[in-house]
Write a protein that holds these residues in place. Structure first.
Motif, short mmCIF file in Angstrom:
data_model
loop_
_atom_site.label_atom_id
_atom_site.label_comp_id
_atom_site.label_asym_id
_atom_site.label_seq_id
_atom_site.Cartn_x
_atom_site.Cartn_y
_atom_site.Cartn_z
N UNK A 49 -2.91 18.63 6.94
CA UNK A 49 -1.91 17.55 6.94
C UNK A 49 -2.52 16.19 6.66
N UNK A 50 -3.62 15.88 7.31
CA UNK A 50 -4.26 14.57 7.11
C UNK A 50 -4.73 14.42 5.67
N UNK A 51 -5.26 15.48 5.10
CA UNK A 51 -5.72 15.43 3.71
C UNK A 51 -4.55 15.20 2.76
N UNK A 52 -3.43 15.86 3.01
CA UNK A 52 -2.27 15.69 2.15
C UNK A 52 -1.71 14.28 2.26
N UNK A 53 -1.72 13.73 3.46
CA UNK A 53 -1.26 12.34 3.63
C UNK A 53 -2.14 11.40 2.79
N UNK A 54 -3.45 11.66 2.78
CA UNK A 54 -4.37 10.83 1.98
C UNK A 54 -4.06 10.99 0.49
N UNK A 55 -3.81 12.22 0.06
CA UNK A 55 -3.49 12.47 -1.34
C UNK A 55 -2.24 11.69 -1.75
N UNK A 56 -1.20 11.74 -0.91
CA UNK A 56 0.03 11.03 -1.23
C UNK A 56 -0.16 9.51 -1.20
N UNK A 57 -0.93 9.03 -0.23
CA UNK A 57 -1.22 7.59 -0.15
C UNK A 57 -1.99 7.14 -1.39
N UNK A 58 -2.99 7.93 -1.79
CA UNK A 58 -3.78 7.59 -2.97
C UNK A 58 -2.91 7.61 -4.23
N UNK A 60 0.29 6.85 -4.49
CA UNK A 60 1.06 5.61 -4.52
C UNK A 60 0.16 4.43 -4.85
N UNK A 61 -1.01 4.38 -4.25
CA UNK A 61 -1.93 3.27 -4.50
C UNK A 61 -2.37 3.20 -5.96
N UNK A 62 -2.38 4.33 -6.65
CA UNK A 62 -2.84 4.37 -8.04
C UNK A 62 -1.73 4.10 -9.06
N UNK A 63 -0.50 3.90 -8.60
CA UNK A 63 0.58 3.63 -9.55
C UNK A 63 0.30 2.33 -10.30
N UNK A 64 0.38 2.36 -11.61
CA UNK A 64 0.14 1.13 -12.36
C UNK A 64 1.33 0.17 -12.21
N UNK A 65 1.05 -1.10 -12.27
CA UNK A 65 2.11 -2.09 -12.20
C UNK A 65 2.88 -2.12 -13.51
#
Length: 70
Positions: A49-58, A60-65
């Motif tokens: 679960x923690x790893x998947x949360x990191x994957x999803x957070x990463x 979103x963080x990588x979405x280009x503007x």
């Protein structure tokens, strides 16, 4: 998860246009459902679960503007 009560504009002031707020609420609901489904699928298939949360957070963080040229 409910959408934010206020959506801050680029100038820091909350958006007030009803159509924009409607679209943002719809997008929030759609994104939340897709993220829930992906998270649930991953965890049920054995992903930590923690790893998947990191994957999803990463993700979103990588979405280009959309304001920056590609």
């Amino acid at each position: 998860m409910a959408p934010p009560e206020r959506w801050p504009g680029a100038d820091g002031q909350p958006l007030s246009c009803r159509e924009k707020l409607k679209v943002l609420a719809e997008n929030h609901a759609e994104a939340a459902q897709v993220l829930r489904d992906a998270f649930e699928d991953a965890v049920l298939m054995g992903v930590d679960e923690a790893a998947m949360r990191r994957v999803l957070t990463d993700l979103v963080a990588a979405l280009p503007s959309p304001r920056r040229p590609a």
